[in-house]
Design an enzyme around this catalytic site. Structure first.
Site, PDB file in Angstrom:
ATOM      1  N   ASP A  17     -21.321  12.250 -14.488  1.00 43.15           N
ATOM      2  CA  ASP A  17     -22.709  11.915 -14.435  1.00 43.15           C
ATOM      3  C   ASP A  17     -23.361  11.523 -13.281  1.00 43.15           C
ATOM      4  OD1 ASP A  17     -21.553   9.495 -15.255  1.00 43.15           O
ATOM      5  OD2 ASP A  17     -22.492   9.616 -16.977  1.00 43.15           O
ATOM      6  N   CYS A  58       1.150  -0.941   0.240  1.00 42.25           N
ATOM      7  CA  CYS A  58       0.295   0.354   0.066  1.00 42.25           C
ATOM      8  C   CYS A  58       1.026   1.221  -0.215  1.00 42.25           C
ATOM      9  CB  CYS A  58      -0.697   0.098   1.420  1.00 42.25           C
ATOM     10  SG  CYS A  58      -1.694  -1.768   1.479  1.00 42.25           S
TER      11      CYS A  58
END
Length: 220
Positions: free
Chosen positions: A135, A45
């Site tokens: 959107d 990570c």
């Protein structure tokens, strides 16, 4: 629950390293990437979030906002950022890391990895990627296991394809990169080709005799 392609992504409110966030409001009318990691202070990570920061200018050029997420606290995220900067030789960290200690967002988006658990035996977040359009609809999602770091150059390639194909009647073929030849989508009728693709279209002959493999230079 999980989010399906084409659906409006769930809204949520959460704390982050940049303060409280209401996800839809934060996105505004931009493209966005929400990506999760299993845990702070872990090796893979640390490389991933550093790489995203190193590429942040490329995402900005494309109008894409970035937000990371794990089940750790905001305090943990803020402390870990110092390690990310040091290990990856960075001087700034310019995107928020969202805190989801109760796993509400992870459950909402279907991010939990049943094979990776914390000390209490509770599942952690997988390496999920959600690309969201202006959107607010999901354009792409990918799930990686904890042991496999992501390739964010590929994520940029995907963004280029998604943004191009959102406005042009083309699809991008295997291994396509920015500036490469594109495929004319099957819904375009042959008599429409000349008006839509002024750079020309090549029809590729195949044994079936069907006219469906049509390539054109990348539209402007």
């Amino acid at each position: 629950m999980s989010v399906k392609l084409g659906e409006i992504v769930p809204n949520f409110s959460a704390d982050s390293t940049e303060g409280p966030m209401e996800f839809h409001a934060w996105l505004g009318g931009s493209w966005g990437i929400l990506f999760s990691h299993p845990a702070d202070y872990t090796p893979v990570c640390t490389t991933e979030l550093g790489r995203v920061q190193a590429l942040s200018h490329e995402f900005r050029k494309r109008g894409v906002k970035l937000a990371a997420l794990s089940c750790d606290s905001t305090e943990s995220h803020r402390g870990w950022i110092n390690d990310i900067l040091a290990y990856n030789n960075l001087t700034e960290f310019s995107y928020p890391i969202i805190a989801d200690p109760d796993r509400d967002i992870a459950t909402l988006y279907g991010m939990l990895d049943p094979d990776e658990k914390d000390a209490a035996g509770i599942p952690l977040t997988a390496r999920a990627v959600f690309i969201v359009g202006p959107d607010k609809r999901l354009k792409l999602s990918i799930l990686y296991p904890a042991t496999t770091g992501r390739n964010f150059d590929e994520i940029i390639r995907v963004i280029d394809s998604l943004q191009l194909t959102a406005t042009k009647k083309v699809a991008t073929p295997v291994d396509w990169k920015q500036g490469g030849s594109c495929m004319v989508v099957p819904s375009v009728k042959q008599e429409e080709v000349a008006g839509l693709f002024p750079k020309g279209v090549k029809v590729h002959q195949v044994p079936s005799g069907k006219v469906y493999l049509r390539t054109t230079p990348q539209p402007e």
